[in-house]
Design an enzyme around this catalytic site. Structure first.
Site, PDB file in Angstrom:
ATOM      1  N   VAL A  68      48.110  45.908 -18.927  1.00  0.00           N
ATOM      2  CA  VAL A  68      48.625  46.483 -19.854  1.00  0.00           C
ATOM      3  C   VAL A  68      48.244  48.307 -19.268  1.00  0.00           C
ATOM      4  CG1 VAL A  68      48.129  47.623 -22.067  1.00  0.00           C
ATOM      5  CG2 VAL A  68      48.691  45.349 -22.374  1.00  0.00           C
ATOM      6  N   CYS A  69      48.381  48.866 -19.143  1.00  0.00           N
ATOM      7  CA  CYS A  69      48.259  50.629 -18.599  1.00  0.00           C
ATOM      8  C   CYS A  69      47.865  50.770 -17.202  1.00  0.00           C
ATOM      9  CB  CYS A  69      46.647  50.711 -19.326  1.00  0.00           C
ATOM     10  SG  CYS A  69      45.811  52.653 -18.662  1.00  0.00           S
ATOM     11  N   THR A  70      47.213  50.250 -16.926  1.00  0.00           N
ATOM     12  CA  THR A  70      46.583  50.885 -15.354  1.00  0.00           C
ATOM     13  C   THR A  70      46.994  49.436 -14.667  1.00  0.00           C
ATOM     14  OG1 THR A  70      45.242  51.437 -15.086  1.00  0.00           O
ATOM     15  CG2 THR A  70      46.023  52.810 -14.730  1.00  0.00           C
ATOM     16  N   ALA A 119      52.605  49.891 -21.440  1.00  0.00           N
ATOM     17  CA  ALA A 119      52.300  51.059 -21.131  1.00  0.00           C
ATOM     18  C   ALA A 119      51.278  51.539 -21.131  1.00  0.00           C
ATOM     19  CB  ALA A 119      53.395  52.077 -21.775  1.00  0.00           C
TER      20      ALA A 119
END
Length: 189
Positions: A68-70, A119
């Protein structure tokens, strides 16, 4: 740090996270390999050869390779997203292409084979729902949604570059630009 200890690890915001195992102590075969992302911590993982070797090793046998995310940039740096569709935090979605991935900016959860990426931070809830549905079935995931009363009704628009006011989008893009440049530089290292 790259030390193999069980000492608390500070998050980007200073919250201490208490490890329960070292990388060496983790099982060789994993059902789910997950990277939550962040800023400096993510880049430290990407810069540490021993940790990246561990990522590649565990991913070679994991049933589901996720982030998730970076956290998706860790997967990308490990070569796991080559030619794969993936997402990340909006500021770093374009960076995925630098690592050979196909960036997807308009989906909160992207699945490509056994790789599932979410995301930004709030997409983590949608990512978790997708994982539960995949592993336990849609009925079980729907039950957890009801238990958690997950029925988002945001008080105002603005959670994407397209829906946020232009001046805010510009300010945040400028704010993230040094981090994005550092992450892009890791593609060539």
């Amino acid at each position: 740090t790259t030390e193999e200890t069980l000492a608390p690890v500070p998050s980007d915001l200073g919250l201490a996270i208490q490890p329960t195992a070292t990388l060496a102590d983790t099982p060789k075969d994993l059902d789910v390999l997950f990277f939550p992302g962040g800023t400096r911590g993510t880049m430290n993982v990407m810069k540490t050869e021993a940790t990246m070797a561990w990522v590649k090793d565990r991913a070679s046998r994991a049933k589901h390779i996720t982030s998730v995310c970076t956290g998706s940039l860790i997967l990308a740096k490990a070569g796991l997203l080559d030619g794969k569709r993936a997402t990340s935090h909006w500021a770093t979605v374009p960076v995925l292409e630098e690592f050979g991935a196909t960036p997807v900016a308009d989906e909160r959860v992207v699945t490509d084979g056994n790789i599932i990426t979410g995301a930004g931070v709030s997409a983590g809830i949608d990512f978790a729902r997708a994982m539960v549905a995949m592993m336990r079935g849609q009925t079980y995931a729907e039950g957890l949604m009801l238990q958690a009363e997950y029925a988002p009704q945001t008080p105002f628009d603005g959670g994407t570059l397209e829906t946020a006011p232009d001046d805010m989008s510009e300010m945040y893009q400028l704010m993230f630009s040094p981090l994005v440049a550092e992450m892009k530089a890791l593609a060539s290292v």
